[in-house]
Design an enzyme around this catalytic site. Structure first.
Site, PDB file in Angstrom:
ATOM      1  N   GLU A   1       0.878  -1.168   0.000  1.00 12.08           N
ATOM      2  CA  GLU A   1       0.000   0.000   0.000  1.00 12.08           C
ATOM      3  C   GLU A   1       0.908   1.209   0.000  1.00 12.08           C
ATOM      4  O   GLU A   1       1.479   1.564   1.029  1.00 12.08           O
ATOM      5  CB  GLU A   1      -0.861   0.025   1.264  1.00 12.08           C
ATOM      6  CG  GLU A   1      -1.800  -1.134   1.409  1.00 12.08           C
ATOM      7  CD  GLU A   1      -2.957  -1.074   0.451  1.00 12.08           C
ATOM      8  OE1 GLU A   1      -3.326   0.045   0.046  1.00 12.08           O
ATOM      9  OE2 GLU A   1      -3.470  -2.131   0.079  1.00 12.08           O
TER      10      GLU A   1
ATOM     11  N   CYS B   1      -2.697   8.669   3.659  1.00 11.20           N
ATOM     12  CA  CYS B   1      -2.487   8.065   2.335  1.00 11.20           C
ATOM     13  C   CYS B   1      -3.654   8.366   1.406  1.00 11.20           C
ATOM     14  O   CYS B   1      -3.498   8.354   0.194  1.00 11.20           O
ATOM     15  CB  CYS B   1      -2.295   6.569   2.480  1.00 11.20           C
ATOM     16  SG  CYS B   1      -3.625   5.785   3.389  1.00 11.20           S
TER      17      CYS B   1
HETATM   18  P1  NAP Z   1       8.567   4.716   4.503  1.00  8.09           P
HETATM   19  O1  NAP Z   1       9.711   5.562   4.798  1.00  8.09           O
HETATM   20  O2  NAP Z   1       8.550   4.025   3.197  1.00  8.09           O
HETATM   21  O3  NAP Z   1       8.519   3.657   5.683  1.00  8.09           O
HETATM   22  C1  NAP Z   1       7.494   2.713   5.754  1.00  8.09           C
HETATM   23  C2  NAP Z   1       7.945   1.553   6.619  1.00  8.09           C
HETATM   24  O4  NAP Z   1       8.990   0.838   5.978  1.00  8.09           O
HETATM   25  C3  NAP Z   1       8.505   1.983   7.976  1.00  8.09           C
HETATM   26  O5  NAP Z   1       8.075   1.065   8.945  1.00  8.09           O
HETATM   27  C4  NAP Z   1       9.992   1.894   7.756  1.00  8.09           C
HETATM   28  O6  NAP Z   1      10.698   1.688   8.946  1.00  8.09           O
HETATM   29  C5  NAP Z   1      10.061   0.653   6.889  1.00  8.09           C
HETATM   30  N1  NAP Z   1      11.300   0.495   6.164  1.00  8.09           N
HETATM   31  C6  NAP Z   1      12.111   1.445   5.663  1.00  8.09           C
HETATM   32  N2  NAP Z   1      13.154   0.855   5.059  1.00  8.09           N
HETATM   33  C7  NAP Z   1      13.009  -0.478   5.187  1.00  8.09           C
HETATM   34  C8  NAP Z   1      13.752  -1.619   4.787  1.00  8.09           C
HETATM   35  N3  NAP Z   1      14.894  -1.500   4.134  1.00  8.09           N
HETATM   36  N4  NAP Z   1      13.291  -2.845   5.102  1.00  8.09           N
HETATM   37  C9  NAP Z   1      12.140  -2.993   5.768  1.00  8.09           C
HETATM   38  N5  NAP Z   1      11.410  -1.962   6.188  1.00  8.09           N
HETATM   39  C10 NAP Z   1      11.808  -0.709   5.891  1.00  8.09           C
HETATM   40  O7  NAP Z   1       7.213   5.479   4.625  1.00  8.09           O
HETATM   41  P2  NAP Z   1       6.735   6.441   5.797  1.00  8.09           P
HETATM   42  O8  NAP Z   1       7.507   7.698   5.647  1.00  8.09           O
HETATM   43  O9  NAP Z   1       6.720   5.756   7.106  1.00  8.09           O
HETATM   44  O10 NAP Z   1       5.224   6.666   5.401  1.00  8.09           O
HETATM   45  C11 NAP Z   1       4.786   7.716   4.578  1.00  8.09           C
HETATM   46  C12 NAP Z   1       4.346   7.164   3.260  1.00  8.09           C
HETATM   47  O11 NAP Z   1       3.453   6.083   3.438  1.00  8.09           O
HETATM   48  C13 NAP Z   1       3.610   8.184   2.444  1.00  8.09           C
HETATM   49  O12 NAP Z   1       4.147   8.192   1.172  1.00  8.09           O
HETATM   50  C14 NAP Z   1       2.186   7.678   2.422  1.00  8.09           C
HETATM   51  O13 NAP Z   1       1.465   8.018   1.270  1.00  8.09           O
HETATM   52  C15 NAP Z   1       2.345   6.224   2.559  1.00  8.09           C
HETATM   53  N6  NAP Z   1       1.188   5.602   3.187  1.00  8.09           N
HETATM   54  C16 NAP Z   1       0.403   4.786   2.460  1.00  8.09           C
HETATM   55  C17 NAP Z   1      -0.709   4.199   3.050  1.00  8.09           C
HETATM   56  C18 NAP Z   1      -1.616   3.282   2.295  1.00  8.09           C
HETATM   57  O14 NAP Z   1      -2.487   2.684   2.880  1.00  8.09           O
HETATM   58  N7  NAP Z   1      -1.458   3.153   1.017  1.00  8.09           N
HETATM   59  C19 NAP Z   1      -0.994   4.450   4.377  1.00  8.09           C
HETATM   60  C20 NAP Z   1      -0.163   5.293   5.088  1.00  8.09           C
HETATM   61  C21 NAP Z   1       0.922   5.866   4.471  1.00  8.09           C
HETATM   62  P3  NAP Z   1      11.504   2.898   9.645  1.00  8.09           P
HETATM   63  O15 NAP Z   1      10.499   3.927   9.982  1.00  8.09           O
HETATM   64  O16 NAP Z   1      12.084   2.249  10.838  1.00  8.09           O
HETATM   65  O17 NAP Z   1      12.486   3.359   8.637  1.00  8.09           O
END
Ligand code: NAP
Length: 680
Positions: free
Chosen positions: A263, A302
């Protein structure tokens, strides 16, 4: 407003049966509004492979001992326990920058999703350990070989990697379907807001409601977590497209064909219909919805509206109306209850959003920017409204996500053009169209649907009950194609099935029945001297069968039924007209007369364990019945589902009505409620 002194917590992970801190000094996590440290986080030195094995072995085994209903009830009890603690979570949630209203979506919205899954599962799934899907497929002429799809829980673990914006909902909406399916979970929240998830997991585990191993938590970097997945595991990712795409290509995921659901971000659109003028209620509804979506959770949702697609003539009116609403905002520390918009999650996010606004400005002019106007220690940002004059030629406004209170207005001239603009997002979670014109609704929705997981139509009639553009609902699909990740997180029982394997089982009907716990047509029935309606659930067995005496249908019966019910349709009453009908050779009995006579043949009239008939399923009339035909019924106990919380359960009976030539006349499932016990 008072700044609450906060104790800096050292976050721990719950892995392989114990709370474990990381080995290194933790990274500080700061309060979004005050900049004060809230917690430290670190996951170094934790044995993640061991945790996955422990979850699969211990949690999976315990969960699979239970039926779907037992697991669903367990979730309901858990949801009630969390609701009792909700104030604790609200207090912690302020540090993430969420106002009380924002927190409601995350905390009570998340708990509500668990309640919804619990009740949906108990209504739509059987109280068994195997989920039977679809009809039996006959694979032989003599009914000796059939096929049936069944779903069973995967033997792995569900790894849920979540985004920072919904630390509670993000966890609960994913563990609910996984646990109902019977699959243990390991949750990895985004580091920035993991303190709230950690608090909730501590409360969940302290209730003792979940079996050991059913839920683990990893606070901090994911390290080598995903490298240890097997083909029986499920990985779900919510976050940015960049991280998701990297994980999707993880070697272990690719090599094991591990289920991976993503997602990601999307540039969701709201379209104002060409029929709407500023005087129409739809205009205000549209403006209100856009303003809400831009500012709730400071735009860190999101599903937030990023692209505001408006008839060219209305651009100015919409821009002014939006601006008025933005001017009314009170931005500040969410602990102050006069505040209507909190800060972003972190100072880093403010920088990130600023950078993305700069990208957008390459194609869009700045219309307005409200001052954040509060302390520089917090991660504050005011709403920003941009205008892209030529959106059909633009790219950035359709692809750059500023994850904050930012939206771009874009004009269109025809509905077709508005639809094309929504497509330029290359796949989004949700779009909405505000119109009161059925023609516009049809054209816009059917045009947008292939590029969206959900489309909401807003108008004056639905306004009072609409759940809004931005709310994913447990019973409806949440997820979108393409850019949005291609996943389907929610969507009723469909999302429970993501954690189960669908298997086509083939064999003789009675052996298929043994596997599915259902009697299958073609299997032998068991007849004894007692009418099956005299048996309580304690005595009734799948396959118990009654073959009734017979009854001949007369023309008087047909005419009596026609006059009595008022159903004097020509095929029952007029010989010549019935003969002209391509399906009949003459006057035929009413289908409902056949069903009524069948009940008269199979019912045992005395007071007994059968408490009520609550409907029929799958009713089909197969051969016309004419006056002079003789009917008999074979009634077989097909499925028995005792309710956990009541002293009765559901019994589904296969009812086969046939004529004197043994041709099937009608077949259907009779649905009854039967007492668990009844004095002999
Ligand atoms: P993100 O930086 O991509 O991080 C998402 C998750 O992935 C976090 O738990 C992060 O952990 C983890 N992660 C990062 N690098 C990783 C790796 N190498 N291996 C495994 N896990 C890893 O996104 P975010 O900044 O938290 O969230 C914002 C984004 O999410 C926005 O773009 C938003 O649109 C999107 N979003 C989408 C939805 C949906 O339902 N489609 C819902 C909410 C948000 P760490 O934090 O520990 O790095």
């Amino acid at each position: 407003m008072t700044a609450h002194p906060q104790k800096v917590r050292v976050l721990e992970s719950y892995l392989a049966g114990a709370w474990r801190p990381g080995k290194a000094d933790g990274k500080p996590l700061l309060d979004a509004a005050t900049g004060a440290p809230v917690a430290t986080i670190d996951a170094s030195g934790l044995d993640l492979a061991e945790a996955l094995t422990w979850g699969r072995d211990k949690g999976g085994k315990e969960l699979r001992k239970m039926t779907y209903h037992e697991r669903a009830l367990m979730l309901k009890t858990l949801a009630q326990a969390l609701m009792d603690k909700k104030e604790l979570f609200y207090q912690e949630s302020f540090a993430t920058g969420a106002t009380r209203k924002d927190g409601w979506i995350d905390i009570e919205g998340g708990i509500g999703t668990m309640f919804a899954y619990s009740s949906k599962a108990r209504r739509e799934m059987p109280n068994t350990k195997v989920f039977v899907e679809g009809a039996v497929e006959l694979l032989s002429r003599d009914n000796s070989f059939s096929g049936q799809h069944v779903l069973t829980p995967l033997r792995g673990i569900a790894i849920h990697i979540n985004a920072f914006n919904f630390p509670c909902w993000g966890m609960l909406e994913k563990i609910a379907p996984a646990l109902i399916a019977g699959v243990p979970c390991l949750v990895k929240p985004a580091s920035q807001t993991a303190y709230l998830t950690e608090l909730m997991v501590r409360e969940i585990l302290a209730t003792g409601i979940l079996p050991e191993g059913a839920l683990q938590l990893l606070c901090g970097s994911a390290g080598d977590l995903v490298d240890h997945v097997t083909g029986q595991d499920v990985v779900t990712f919510t976050g940015s497209a960049a991280t998701g795409q990297m994980l999707r290509q993880n070697r272990a995921i690719v090599q094991n064909s591990t289920r991976f659901s993503m997602e990601a971000d999307s540039l969701n659109a709201a379209v104002l219909g060409p029929d709407v003028t500023p005087e129409d209620p739809e205009f205000d509804l549209f403006v209100k919805e856009v303003a809400r979506e831009v500012t709730v959770k400071a735009g860190q949702k999101c599903t937030a509206i990023r692209r505001v697609i408006v008839p060219r003539k209305s651009i100015e009116a919409v821009s002014e109306a939006l601006q008025k609403r933005f001017d009314r905002l009170v931005i500040g520390d969410p602990r102050d209850d006069t505040v209507t918009m909190g800060p972003l999650a972190s100072r880093d996010q403010v920088t990130e959003v600023e950078d993305r606004i700069a990208d957008l400005k390459a194609e869009a002019e700045l219309l307005s920017r409200n001052p954040a106007g509060v302390s520089s220690d917090g991660a504050f940002a005011g709403p920003v409204l941009l205008h892209c004059a030529d959106p059909l030629k633009a790219e950035a406004v359709h692809s750059v996500e500023a994850f904050g209170p930012v939206a771009t207005l874009m004009p269109y001239d025809t509905v077709d053009e508005a639809v094309e603009l929504t497509h330029k997002g290359k796949g989004s979670l949700v779009a909405s169209v505000f119109t009161n014109d059925p023609g516009v609704a049809e054209e816009a929705v059917l045009g947008m649907a292939p590029f969206h997981g959900r489309v909401m139509i807003g108008n004056r009639m639905s306004a009072r009950s609409s759940t809004g553009h931005g709310s994913p609902l447990p019973m409806l699909v949440h997820g979108g194609p393409g850019r949005a990740g291609g996943g389907e997180e929610l969507g009723g029982i469909r999302s429970v099935k993501h954690y189960m394997q669908r298997t086509a089982v083939q064999g003789a009907p009675h052996l298929l029945g043994a596997v599915t716990g259902r009697w299958i047509s073609g299997s032998p029935g068991r007849q004894d001297t007692r009418h099956p309606f005299r048996k309580s659930l304690a005595e009734l067995k799948i396959g118990d069968q009654l073959v009734t005496g017979s009854r001949t249908v007369s023309l008087d019966d047909i005419e009596h039924f026609a006059e009595f019910t008022g159903d004097t349709f020509y095929a029952h009453m007029n010989q010549e007209a019935a003969e002209r009908n391509p399906f009949f050779e003459g006057r035929v009995a009413h289908g409902y007369l056949i069903v009524s006579f069948a009940a008269g043949l199979f019912v045992d009239p005395d007071e007994g364990p059968v408490l009520a008939n609550y409907g029929v399923d799958n009713l089909r009339f197969m051969t016309p019945v004419n006056a002079g035909d003789t009917l008999k019924v074979q009634l077989t106990a097909k499925e028995i589902s005792p309710r956990i919380t009541a002293d009765y359960g559901e019994v589904r009976w296969d009812c086969l009505v046939s004529n004197q030539k043994d041709e099937p006349v009608a077949q259907y499932d009779v649905l009854t409620l039967v007492a668990k016990d009844w004095p002999a």
